[in-house]
Each structure stands twice: as structure tokens, then as C-alpha cells.
Design a protein around this motif. Structure first.
Motif, PDB file in Angstrom:
ATOM      1  N   ASN A 194       0.794  -1.275   0.041  1.00 16.87           N
ATOM      2  CA  ASN A 194      -0.106  -0.102  -0.148  1.00 16.87           C
ATOM      3  C   ASN A 194       0.606   1.339  -0.071  1.00 16.87           C
ATOM      4  O   ASN A 194       0.238   2.208  -0.576  1.00 16.87           O
ATOM      5  CB  ASN A 194      -0.934   0.096   1.430  1.00 16.87           C
ATOM      6  CG  ASN A 194      -2.013  -1.039   1.220  1.00 16.87           C
ATOM      7  OD1 ASN A 194      -2.220  -1.601   0.065  1.00 16.87           O
ATOM      8  ND2 ASN A 194      -2.325  -1.459   2.317  1.00 16.87           N
ATOM      9  N   TYR A 195       2.058   1.162   0.434  1.00 12.50           N
ATOM     10  CA  TYR A 195       2.944   2.401   0.505  1.00 12.50           C
ATOM     11  C   TYR A 195       4.164   2.327  -0.355  1.00 12.50           C
ATOM     12  O   TYR A 195       4.394   1.405  -0.793  1.00 12.50           O
ATOM     13  CB  TYR A 195       3.219   2.423   2.169  1.00 12.50           C
ATOM     14  CG  TYR A 195       2.256   2.665   3.114  1.00 12.50           C
ATOM     15  CD1 TYR A 195       1.515   3.904   3.415  1.00 12.50           C
ATOM     16  CD2 TYR A 195       1.771   1.569   3.668  1.00 12.50           C
ATOM     17  CE1 TYR A 195       0.568   3.932   4.059  1.00 12.50           C
ATOM     18  CE2 TYR A 195       0.865   1.631   4.725  1.00 12.50           C
ATOM     19  CZ  TYR A 195      -0.103   2.723   4.941  1.00 12.50           C
ATOM     20  OH  TYR A 195      -1.052   2.862   5.865  1.00 12.50           O
ATOM     21  N   ARG A 196       4.753   3.586  -0.422  1.00 11.32           N
ATOM     22  CA  ARG A 196       5.774   3.590  -1.429  1.00 11.32           C
ATOM     23  C   ARG A 196       7.163   3.157  -0.671  1.00 11.32           C
ATOM     24  O   ARG A 196       7.901   2.707  -1.608  1.00 11.32           O
ATOM     25  CB  ARG A 196       6.026   4.826  -1.950  1.00 11.32           C
ATOM     26  CG  ARG A 196       4.724   5.349  -2.639  1.00 11.32           C
ATOM     27  CD  ARG A 196       5.057   6.709  -3.233  1.00 11.32           C
ATOM     28  NE  ARG A 196       6.232   7.027  -4.209  1.00 11.32           N
ATOM     29  CZ  ARG A 196       6.361   7.991  -5.004  1.00 11.32           C
ATOM     30  NH1 ARG A 196       5.341   8.877  -5.124  1.00 11.32           N
ATOM     31  NH2 ARG A 196       7.446   8.000  -5.471  1.00 11.32           N
ATOM     32  N   THR A 197       7.088   3.179   0.594  1.00  8.30           N
ATOM     33  CA  THR A 197       8.561   2.525   1.099  1.00  8.30           C
ATOM     34  C   THR A 197       8.389   1.510   1.700  1.00  8.30           C
ATOM     35  O   THR A 197       7.368   0.822   2.121  1.00  8.30           O
ATOM     36  CB  THR A 197       8.903   3.707   2.429  1.00  8.30           C
ATOM     37  OG1 THR A 197       8.352   3.619   3.286  1.00  8.30           O
ATOM     38  CG2 THR A 197       9.056   5.033   1.718  1.00  8.30           C
ATOM     39  N   GLN A 198       9.688   0.661   1.787  1.00  2.10           N
ATOM     40  CA  GLN A 198       9.627  -0.614   2.295  1.00  2.10           C
ATOM     41  C   GLN A 198       9.302  -0.705   3.744  1.00  2.10           C
ATOM     42  O   GLN A 198       8.683  -1.587   4.260  1.00  2.10           O
ATOM     43  CB  GLN A 198      10.988  -1.201   1.941  1.00  2.10           C
ATOM     44  CG  GLN A 198      11.138  -2.839   2.127  1.00  2.10           C
ATOM     45  CD  GLN A 198      12.467  -3.235   1.822  1.00  2.10           C
ATOM     46  OE1 GLN A 198      13.242  -3.501   2.609  1.00  2.10           O
ATOM     47  NE2 GLN A 198      12.807  -3.294   0.593  1.00  2.10           N
ATOM     48  N   GLU A 199       9.837   0.362   4.335  1.00  2.00           N
ATOM     49  CA  GLU A 199       9.591   0.255   5.997  1.00  2.00           C
ATOM     50  C   GLU A 199       8.256   0.511   6.334  1.00  2.00           C
ATOM     51  O   GLU A 199       7.525  -0.194   7.201  1.00  2.00           O
ATOM     52  CB  GLU A 199      10.542   1.257   6.526  1.00  2.00           C
ATOM     53  CG  GLU A 199      10.400   1.388   8.112  1.00  2.00           C
ATOM     54  CD  GLU A 199      10.955   0.143   8.598  1.00  2.00           C
ATOM     55  OE1 GLU A 199      10.226  -0.196   9.611  1.00  2.00           O
ATOM     56  OE2 GLU A 199      11.842  -0.679   8.211  1.00  2.00           O
ATOM     57  N   GLN A 200       7.402   1.335   5.517  1.00  4.36           N
ATOM     58  CA  GLN A 200       6.153   1.374   5.873  1.00  4.36           C
ATOM     59  C   GLN A 200       5.254   0.161   5.397  1.00  4.36           C
ATOM     60  O   GLN A 200       4.331  -0.191   6.406  1.00  4.36           O
ATOM     61  CB  GLN A 200       5.331   2.611   4.985  1.00  4.36           C
ATOM     62  CG  GLN A 200       5.747   4.118   5.572  1.00  4.36           C
ATOM     63  CD  GLN A 200       5.298   5.301   4.627  1.00  4.36           C
ATOM     64  OE1 GLN A 200       5.721   5.147   3.553  1.00  4.36           O
ATOM     65  NE2 GLN A 200       4.481   6.093   5.177  1.00  4.36           N
ATOM     66  N   ASN A 201       5.540  -0.550   4.409  1.00  5.57           N
ATOM     67  CA  ASN A 201       4.786  -1.856   4.127  1.00  5.57           C
ATOM     68  C   ASN A 201       5.134  -2.570   5.090  1.00  5.57           C
ATOM     69  O   ASN A 201       4.520  -3.745   5.243  1.00  5.57           O
ATOM     70  CB  ASN A 201       5.267  -2.279   2.807  1.00  5.57           C
ATOM     71  CG  ASN A 201       4.557  -1.368   1.467  1.00  5.57           C
ATOM     72  OD1 ASN A 201       3.435  -0.860   1.689  1.00  5.57           O
ATOM     73  ND2 ASN A 201       5.315  -0.977   0.495  1.00  5.57           N
ATOM     74  N   ARG A 202       6.267  -2.674   5.661  1.00  2.00           N
ATOM     75  CA  ARG A 202       6.659  -3.704   6.455  1.00  2.00           C
ATOM     76  C   ARG A 202       6.008  -3.578   7.771  1.00  2.00           C
ATOM     77  O   ARG A 202       5.325  -4.575   8.371  1.00  2.00           O
ATOM     78  CB  ARG A 202       8.347  -3.562   6.915  1.00  2.00           C
ATOM     79  CG  ARG A 202       8.760  -4.506   7.894  1.00  2.00           C
ATOM     80  CD  ARG A 202      10.261  -4.314   8.024  1.00  2.00           C
ATOM     81  NE  ARG A 202      10.932  -4.793   9.259  1.00  2.00           N
ATOM     82  CZ  ARG A 202      10.828  -4.770  10.474  1.00  2.00           C
ATOM     83  NH1 ARG A 202      10.103  -3.585  10.798  1.00  2.00           N
ATOM     84  NH2 ARG A 202      11.106  -5.762  11.314  1.00  2.00           N
ATOM     85  N   GLU A 203       5.800  -2.324   8.217  1.00  2.00           N
ATOM     86  CA  GLU A 203       4.745  -2.100   9.507  1.00  2.00           C
ATOM     87  C   GLU A 203       3.685  -2.492   9.152  1.00  2.00           C
ATOM     88  O   GLU A 203       2.940  -2.951  10.069  1.00  2.00           O
ATOM     89  CB  GLU A 203       5.056  -0.534  10.042  1.00  2.00           C
ATOM     90  CG  GLU A 203       6.578  -0.102  10.549  1.00  2.00           C
ATOM     91  CD  GLU A 203       6.663   1.245  10.631  1.00  2.00           C
ATOM     92  OE1 GLU A 203       5.703   2.199  10.378  1.00  2.00           O
ATOM     93  OE2 GLU A 203       7.790   1.671  10.907  1.00  2.00           O
ATOM     94  N   ASP A 204       3.125  -2.211   8.014  1.00  2.00           N
ATOM     95  CA  ASP A 204       1.840  -2.340   7.750  1.00  2.00           C
ATOM     96  C   ASP A 204       1.293  -3.953   7.678  1.00  2.00           C
ATOM     97  O   ASP A 204       0.435  -4.502   8.240  1.00  2.00           O
ATOM     98  CB  ASP A 204       1.361  -1.965   6.221  1.00  2.00           C
ATOM     99  CG  ASP A 204      -0.262  -2.089   5.580  1.00  2.00           C
ATOM    100  OD1 ASP A 204      -0.962  -1.757   6.619  1.00  2.00           O
ATOM    101  OD2 ASP A 204      -0.211  -2.465   4.578  1.00  2.00           O
ATOM    102  N   ALA A 205       2.364  -4.831   7.115  1.00  2.00           N
ATOM    103  CA  ALA A 205       2.151  -6.203   7.238  1.00  2.00           C
ATOM    104  C   ALA A 205       2.003  -6.631   8.419  1.00  2.00           C
ATOM    105  O   ALA A 205       1.309  -7.834   8.912  1.00  2.00           O
ATOM    106  CB  ALA A 205       3.454  -6.743   6.253  1.00  2.00           C
ATOM    107  N   LEU A 206       3.026  -6.214   9.345  1.00  2.00           N
ATOM    108  CA  LEU A 206       2.988  -6.671  10.894  1.00  2.00           C
ATOM    109  C   LEU A 206       1.642  -6.155  11.608  1.00  2.00           C
ATOM    110  O   LEU A 206       1.043  -7.102  12.207  1.00  2.00           O
ATOM    111  CB  LEU A 206       4.234  -6.037  11.519  1.00  2.00           C
ATOM    112  CG  LEU A 206       5.489  -6.812  11.160  1.00  2.00           C
ATOM    113  CD1 LEU A 206       6.696  -6.188  11.498  1.00  2.00           C
ATOM    114  CD2 LEU A 206       5.717  -8.259  11.258  1.00  2.00           C
ATOM    115  N   ALA A 207       1.025  -5.184  11.299  1.00  2.00           N
ATOM    116  CA  ALA A 207       0.075  -4.588  11.905  1.00  2.00           C
ATOM    117  C   ALA A 207      -1.293  -5.327  11.387  1.00  2.00           C
ATOM    118  O   ALA A 207      -2.193  -5.775  12.079  1.00  2.00           O
ATOM    119  CB  ALA A 207      -0.120  -3.162  11.759  1.00  2.00           C
TER     120      ALA A 207
END
Length: 138
Positions: A77-90
């Protein structure tokens, strides 16, 4: 790092296998070069969750759970890998939290005597109304 599901249940972040992959869709020049999407795999059998919760997760009718008992999720959903990582864990935590909620058992209710009497009265009124429509015999 620890992912807190409830006050008593927590899992270690290392239990979820996170891999960076290329995101789908249009994104200009960057989309073919940068691996910003995250592919999360969570093995339910190998996790440190309580057995009761594992069974509930495995029995859930969710197409993201494979036949081997692995929960697979793609976050892009997000442009950065870190934001997508946090989104996946959430999203993983939310999925597990949803399984911890116990469904209340339904208590059957009885129809009250007054409600039954009202229903019978209405039926009698309807019957009387229809009997008045009959042909009159002399």
C-alpha cells in the motif's frame, strides 16, 4: 522486537518471515528497480501462540492460509519498504486479534404470553373480517 496481540499473548517479530519483493501496478521508472512491497509468511504451527488460538486460526475460512498452515500476506500500500513492513506486521496482529474474540453464546428467548394472545386476537379479527365478506343466505 515483540508484537503484542493482547495483555497475555505476544509473539516475536522473528516468527514472521518478511521478504522484500517488487510491487505490482504502475509506478513509473522506480517500480521495476525497487523492491518496496513486503511478502509476509507466518507459520501458525511453528509459532509460540497458545494451542487453542492456533486451532482457531487454522480453522478460519481465510484464503490467505495455505494447506500447510502458513498465513501469507502481501503489503504494497505504501511507497517505502519500511511502511509496508509495518503495515504487514500490523495486519498480522489484527488478524490474530480477530481470532481471540470469543463469540457469545446465544440465549434463546421465549415469546411472552401477552404477545401470543395479541397474535391470536389479530388472527380472530382477520377471520371475522373475512367471514363478513361471505355471501348472505336468507
Amino acid at each position: 522486537m515483540e508484537l503484542r496481540i493482547s495483555r497475555t499473548i505476544a509473539i516475536d517479530e522473528s516468527e514472521a518471515d518478511l521478504q522484500a519483493i517488487r510491487a505490482q501496478g504502475s509506478g513509473g521508472q522506480n517500480v521495476n528497480k525497487v523492491s518496496s512491497a513486503i511478502h509476509l509468511r507466518f507459520d501458525i504451527h511453528a509459532s509460540s501462540l497458545p494451542e487453542r488460538l492456533k486451532e482457531k486460526l487454522l480453522q478460519a475460512k481465510d484464503k490467505r492460509v495455505t494447506n500447510e498452515g502458513v498465513f501469507v500476506l502481501k503489503a504494497q500500500n505504501y511507497r517505502t519498504q519500511e511502511q509496508n513492513r509495518e503495515d504487514a506486521l500490523a495486519r498480522l496482529v489484527e488478524w490474530i486479534k480477530a481470532a481471540t474474540i470469543e463469540q457469545k453464546t446465544r440465549i434463546k428467548t421465549k415469546v411472552s404470553r401477552a404477545a401470543k394472545a395479541r397474535r391470536v386476537d389479530v388472527k380472530k379479527q382477520q377471520g371475522a373480517k373475512k367471514s363478513m365478506r361471505k355471501k348472505v343466505e336468507f
